[in-house]
Scaffold this active site. Structure first.
Site, PDB file in Angstrom:
ATOM      1  CG  ASP A  12     -12.940   4.101  -2.689  1.00  0.00           C
ATOM      2  OD1 ASP A  12     -14.062   3.760  -2.290  1.00  0.00           O
ATOM      3  OD2 ASP A  12     -12.422   3.648  -3.712  1.00  0.00           O
ATOM      4  CG  ASP A 121      -4.398   7.213 -11.619  1.00  0.00           C
ATOM      5  OD1 ASP A 121      -3.803   7.686 -12.606  1.00  0.00           O
ATOM      6  OD2 ASP A 121      -5.579   7.467 -11.348  1.00  0.00           O
ATOM      7  CB  SER A 177     -15.112   5.199 -11.814  1.00  0.00           C
ATOM      8  OG  SER A 177     -14.267   4.887 -12.902  1.00  0.00           O
TER       9      SER A 177
END
Length: 413
Positions: A12, A121, A177
């Site tokens: 990413d 986040d 994840s």
């Protein structure tokens, strides 16, 4: 134009570094924080430079993380929604703080992150930046429809890297994840999006990194002693340690005995519910021991007042308001409450359980001579006094009962 990017070297952030540089024609400064995640950082600088970064910062923030973020939060007794020890939440303001510092040093006007538009986040990073450097602009590609359109899935990101000559491990997507730091590991998404799935089942044992399954923990209990000074653990089993050392020692002990696993459905700040599985071995032990230390050293009303603020304090951390004035005000109250939280707690660890095995303090408020069920040698407590105490507390209840029963409030009670 200079942009500081939170960078890990994974798929990413590798795509983000290249894509942002190309879109904004910017000078990219990659930043990676070591906060105890134990990821392989070797070669990360070269990889970032090959991907397009003009400069790379790889900073070890683990000691600051333990001292200035984990420990103050532990002194506050913070647990979000009664279960979550805020491992990811408390790490984000530290990372964002360092990004701001680098941006100032490099005279960059922007910071960028790879947080998704569905998660917490993004809020934590950006609220921290707003509090510390309101003039900085934030770039969040996952909230950019163009970016999402170009990269609807992992395959498109891998193809992009191949076209750009960016070296990444093009492995199959994990069934969940993971985010790791000194305080915890969190697991979410993928197969864990089904709240009925049993994450403790034998077939999922390989997921866990910090702890053994409770049923596989040693058959013999292990005792551990924690020394506290003003609310902070300063020694484990008699060995004096700094906050980082304490967390590392307790993580090892807790992991060995299967302590600190939590499976919960939490309420995200952005509005949805999210299922997560967490390992917090050291944090669980520290939180439990701290409470035991408070139990004999903290005044009742101070404790009850502080406890009433735990949900608020925890929500502030969870929602990204670490640097907000209200969290700092609450912290001041917490620090005042911890002045006498000093002494030793002894715990027993056994197959996922943390069991109190003793506590002592030179400033203990527990007086066995007063508390004894035998005759009180101090005569500090006269049992006859309880009669009037109870009568006065019962007065309003009797008055209300009289009214409810059809009587008058003037009825003799």
């Amino acid at each position: 134009m200079k942009i500081v990017l939170a960078y890990s070297g994974g798929l990413d952030t590798s795509v983000l570094l290249s894509w942002i540089k190309e879109k904004y024609q910017a000078e990219m400064i990659a930043f990676c924080a070591n906060i105890g995640q134990e990821e392989e950082l070797k070669g990360l600088e070269k990889k970032a430079l090959r991907t397009g970064a003009a400069k790379v910062y790889i900073d070890d923030l683990s000691e600051e993380f333990a001292r200035d973020f984990i420990f103050p939060m532990m002194r506050a007794g913070a647990v979000y929604e009664g279960q979550y020890f805020l491992g990811t939440s408390i790490a984000r303001p530290l990372i964002a703080k360092r990004m701001v510092e680098i941006a100032r040093k490099e005279k960059a006007g922007h910071i960028a992150h790879g947080a998704t538009g569905k998660g917490n986040d993004q809020v934590r990073f950006e609220l921290t930046a707003a509090a510390l450097a309101p003039d900085l602009e934030v770039i969040a590609p996952w909230r950019d429809a163009t970016f999402r359109g170009q990269f609807p899935g992992r395959a498109e990101m891998i193809q992009y890297c191949a076209e750009k000559g960016i070296a990444v491990e093009a492995s199959a997507k994990k069934p969940y994840s993971m985010d790791r730091n000194l305080l915890h590991i969190s697991y979410e998404a993928g197969i864990l999006e089904d709240p009925w799935l049993d994450a403790s089942a034998p077939e999922h044992k390989g997921m866990y990194k910090l702890s053994v399954a409770p049923e596989d923990a040693p058959d013999r209990a292990e005792y551990v002693g924690l020394d506290f000074e003003k609310g902070d653990c300063v020694a484990v089993n008699g060995k004096r340690l700094n906050p980082l050392g304490v967390m590392m020692a307790l993580n090892k002990l807790g992991g060995k005995h299967g302590v600190g696993r939590v499976d919960l459905v939490e309420n995200r700040f952005v509005g949805m519910k999210s299922r997560g599985v967490y390992e917090t071995p050291g944090g669980s032990i520290l939180h439990f021991a701290h409470r035991q230390m408070e139990s004999i050293t903290m005044d009742r009303e101070v404790m009850h007042l502080r406890d009433s603020l735990i949900p608020k304090y925890s929500a502030l951390v969870y929602n990204g308001f670490w640097f907000a004035p209200e969290r700092q005000a609450l912290q001041a109250l917490v620090e005042e409450s911890q002045k006498n939280v000093t002494g030793t707690v002894r715990l027993k660890l056994y197959k996922g359980n943390i069991i109190t095995a003793g506590r002592k303090s030179k400033v203990s408020l527990y007086n066995p001579q007063i508390a004894t069920m035998e005759a009180d040698p101090t005569r500090a407590y006269n049992q006859d006094d309880a009669t009037g105490f109870i009568r006065l507390n019962a007065l309003r209840l009797k008055v209300e009962a009289g009214v409810k029963n059809g009587g008058s409030r003037n009825t003799t009670v």
